[in-house]
Each structure stands twice: as structure tokens, then as C-alpha cells.
Design a protein around this motif. Sequence first.
Motif, PDB file in Angstrom:
ATOM      1  N   ILE A   1       0.522  -0.704   0.069  1.00 23.32           N
ATOM      2  CA  ILE A   1       0.111   0.174  -0.116  1.00 23.32           C
ATOM      3  C   ILE A   1       1.153   1.301   0.347  1.00 23.32           C
ATOM      4  O   ILE A   1       1.136   2.469  -0.617  1.00 23.32           O
ATOM      5  N   VAL A   2       1.776   0.651   0.731  1.00 23.28           N
ATOM      6  CA  VAL A   2       2.600   2.503   1.045  1.00 23.28           C
ATOM      7  C   VAL A   2       3.585   2.741  -0.272  1.00 23.28           C
ATOM      8  O   VAL A   2       3.445   3.913  -1.196  1.00 23.28           O
TER       9      VAL A   2
ATOM     10  N   GLN B   1      -0.943  11.938  -6.188  1.00 22.17           N
ATOM     11  CA  GLN B   1      -1.040  12.611  -7.109  1.00 22.17           C
ATOM     12  C   GLN B   1      -2.835  12.623  -7.700  1.00 22.17           C
ATOM     13  O   GLN B   1      -2.845  12.947  -8.707  1.00 22.17           O
ATOM     14  N   ASN B   2      -3.469  12.084  -7.675  1.00 22.78           N
ATOM     15  CA  ASN B   2      -4.570  11.550  -7.523  1.00 22.78           C
ATOM     16  C   ASN B   2      -5.537  12.544  -6.606  1.00 22.78           C
ATOM     17  O   ASN B   2      -6.483  11.731  -7.154  1.00 22.78           O
ATOM     18  N   GLY B   3      -5.241  13.289  -6.384  1.00 16.68           N
ATOM     19  CA  GLY B   3      -6.345  13.909  -5.068  1.00 16.68           C
ATOM     20  C   GLY B   3      -6.403  13.405  -3.728  1.00 16.68           C
ATOM     21  O   GLY B   3      -7.187  14.133  -3.276  1.00 16.68           O
ATOM     22  N   PHE B   4      -6.229  12.426  -3.228  1.00 14.68           N
ATOM     23  CA  PHE B   4      -6.071  11.693  -2.194  1.00 14.68           C
ATOM     24  C   PHE B   4      -5.495  12.393  -0.459  1.00 14.68           C
ATOM     25  O   PHE B   4      -3.928  12.780  -1.274  1.00 14.68           O
ATOM     26  N   ASP B   5      -5.465  12.666  -0.305  1.00 12.97           N
ATOM     27  CA  ASP B   5      -4.691  12.912   1.583  1.00 12.97           C
ATOM     28  C   ASP B   5      -4.799  12.400   2.452  1.00 12.97           C
ATOM     29  O   ASP B   5      -5.220  10.912   1.739  1.00 12.97           O
ATOM     30  N   ILE B   6      -3.508  11.504   2.820  1.00 12.88           N
ATOM     31  CA  ILE B   6      -3.716  10.470   3.299  1.00 12.88           C
ATOM     32  C   ILE B   6      -3.830   9.916   5.217  1.00 12.88           C
ATOM     33  O   ILE B   6      -2.582  10.743   6.059  1.00 12.88           O
ATOM     34  N   VAL B   7      -3.595   8.745   5.657  1.00 13.72           N
ATOM     35  CA  VAL B   7      -3.760   8.609   7.146  1.00 13.72           C
ATOM     36  C   VAL B   7      -3.736   7.760   7.287  1.00 13.72           C
ATOM     37  O   VAL B   7      -4.100   6.624   6.934  1.00 13.72           O
ATOM     38  N   ALA B   8      -2.498   7.429   7.979  1.00 14.19           N
ATOM     39  CA  ALA B   8      -1.916   6.261   8.064  1.00 14.19           C
ATOM     40  C   ALA B   8      -1.358   5.014   9.491  1.00 14.19           C
ATOM     41  O   ALA B   8      -0.619   6.529  10.294  1.00 14.19           O
ATOM     42  N   ALA B   9      -1.496   4.574   9.778  1.00 13.62           N
ATOM     43  CA  ALA B   9      -1.385   4.010  11.220  1.00 13.62           C
ATOM     44  C   ALA B   9      -0.285   2.928  10.629  1.00 13.62           C
ATOM     45  O   ALA B   9       0.316   2.898  11.839  1.00 13.62           O
ATOM     46  N   ASN B  10      -0.255   2.509   9.882  1.00 13.69           N
ATOM     47  CA  ASN B  10       0.893   1.729   8.619  1.00 13.69           C
ATOM     48  C   ASN B  10       2.444   3.194   9.222  1.00 13.69           C
ATOM     49  O   ASN B  10       2.187   3.935   8.551  1.00 13.69           O
TER      50      ASN B  10
END
Length: 366
Positions: free
Chosen positions: A100-101, A109-118
Motif C-alpha cells: 500500500i505504501v 497525485q490523484n487527489g487523496f490526502d493520507i492518514v496512516a497507522a502503518n
Amino acid sequence: MSTLRINIVLFGIGNVGSTLVNQVIESQKFFLEKRNIDLRFPIITNSTLAFFEKDGIKNQWEANFAQSAIPFRVEDIIEYAQEQELENLIAVDATASSDIVKNYIPLIQNGFDIVAANKKANTLHFDFYKELRRNLKKYDKTFLYETNVGAGLPVVQTINDLHFSGEEITKIRGVFSGSLSYIFNRFSAEEIPFSNILLEAEKYGYTEPDSREDLSGNDVARKLLILAREIEKEYEFSNIKISSLLLPDLNETNSKAEYSVNKQLFDKPFHIAKITQADSHVLRYVGEFDVVKKELEVKLISVPQSSALGQLKGADNLIEIYTKSYGEIPIVIQGAGAGKEVTARGVLTDILKIAEKTKIKEAVWL
């Protein structure tokens, strides 16, 4: 004021992911009333299957997932989000997957913000770390990962705030592992063999499925590396000196079955470590970053029972942050450092931070 819809694409529906979904469902009405935010999950995935539900999942999501999930690639998810014109997209990584990383940058690049527990994205080679942040800046996206260190405790944010306010951090030290906190807190307070406590920690789900991952010190080292990079130090995992708790004849080279039946081998060395300490001292497994000496270490230490680290209970984490302004008195952050409820709540807090930031952006555009 109009309601802001946030579309969450959730990767991973294990302990943390499924708890997060249920927390959002329970609090949906509250977020709508108090914050004008409507959190939806149009896509949820496990490691191989994805469930697509444009308007967001309902209470019986687990049954729907089991019935209707289909094999996916991350490219399919990006395409679906574009086709359905889903806005305010947040990819939430509740996995421990390296795969996933690798998709974080295409998602950004396609408009997503990211939140990760990983933790993986923040502990890979520094070149990737820099490239990820270059893309975040270029596409004006946010990446939050408070739960990478200390589950729901505000450790990353506090260190980030101190550093970027110009404060000089001189040392970071603490018990970063809920599982090892539980093991050594009990081992110090009770006359029970080390292996018995380790078995109970495994039974209660405090450790990783294979507790060698905890005992190796690698997990603590990753957390220490994340915090070192948070204050703009370009260290790699290999720069950390790790004193593993595993033994020469009981370590990662053994089969899982051998490891499982030979845990009593831990008893003698840890009993010796316990009885050879100074009076009123206890054992604690810590990560320490001495910024001045440029040393990162993960090790077992003996501390006075009366100290902050010595008074730890349960599976709590405790992180001490020493700075130039505060001198010898550290800032101490303490609390539950493990558990699916607190970790999911920490992920949810990061999601809501991005939602509020999105609101401000939208207000500026209007």
C-alpha cells in the motif's frame, strides 16, 4: 453552513480498520451536528478484496463486504473515485503492508490526502521519505500519522510543534512499546518467570502475532526513527543501535514452533538482570535519541522505581522530551500506547484534522 462530505477509502479492516468504521458509524450524527462533517466510506478493502458503495457503508457493512467484495488494484480505486466524482478523498492505511505504501505517491497525485497507522512509509529509505513529502507539497496534500508512535498519544504532533516553533530538542527517551511496557511493568512488580508474563501478553493480544517482532526491538527502533526524522534528522534504520531482547539460542532464526516451546530459556537471563540491579530499581526497555551526541539506541535499562519511567503501570507508553528551554525537566507524555480502540480513535482524530483543513480551503475558494 453547508455540510462537508469526506470520502474515506479504507485500506485494511483488521482490528484497527474495523474499529474505526464502527467508531465513525456510532459518531456520524455527532460529527454532523457539532462539526458539519459527513464522514463516508465509499470503498473499504482487505489485502485482496474491495467493497465499493458510492454513498458510504451502512451498519451491516461486514455482511455486505463478505457478500460483494471483489479483487482490486489501487489503480481501480483511483479510477472509481474519478468516475464517481468523489471529492475530499482521504486514503486511510490501517494495514502493515509495504504494498500500500508504494501507492501513496500515485494516490496523492490523484487527489487523496493520507492518514496512516502503518509505520512503513516513515521508516523506509530517506530518499522515499523525501520524495513523498515533495509530492505532498506539489499537490497541496496532507499526510498525518499520529498513531505511528504511541497509538492515540499526541507525541508526533508535540515534537513537530516544538521543532517548528524553533525549540531545540536535545533528547527524546521513552517506553514506546505497549507490549514491552506491560511485560516489564509486571516482571518488575511480581515474582513470576519472564516466560509466563510473555505468554499472558501474547494471550491478551498485547504483542504482535509473533512476539519476536516486539522482543527484537525493531518496532521501538522504527518509532524512534520516525521521531528523529520529525525533527529533520536524515537517519536510516541502520543508524540505530538495537540491543535485542532475544537470545543467541532463541531468536528469529528459530522456527515458530521452536520459539513457541522454548520460551522458558528467557527466564534465567532476565532473572539475573532483575536481581543484579541496584536497590529500588526496575527494568525498562527504552528507545533513546540523544540529539546532541547524534546517538539512537534501543536498550534495556535499570531506572529508579521512583522515576517517571519506574512508575509506569499496565501497557502505558511514556515519552520524555528534553529541550533547551525546559532544561533538565522533560516534557512527559504518558498514556495507553496500544489497543485497537485508542489507535482507531487516533486515526479518526487525524481524519477530522484533514476535514477541518478542507473546510478552511473551501471557505477561501468561496
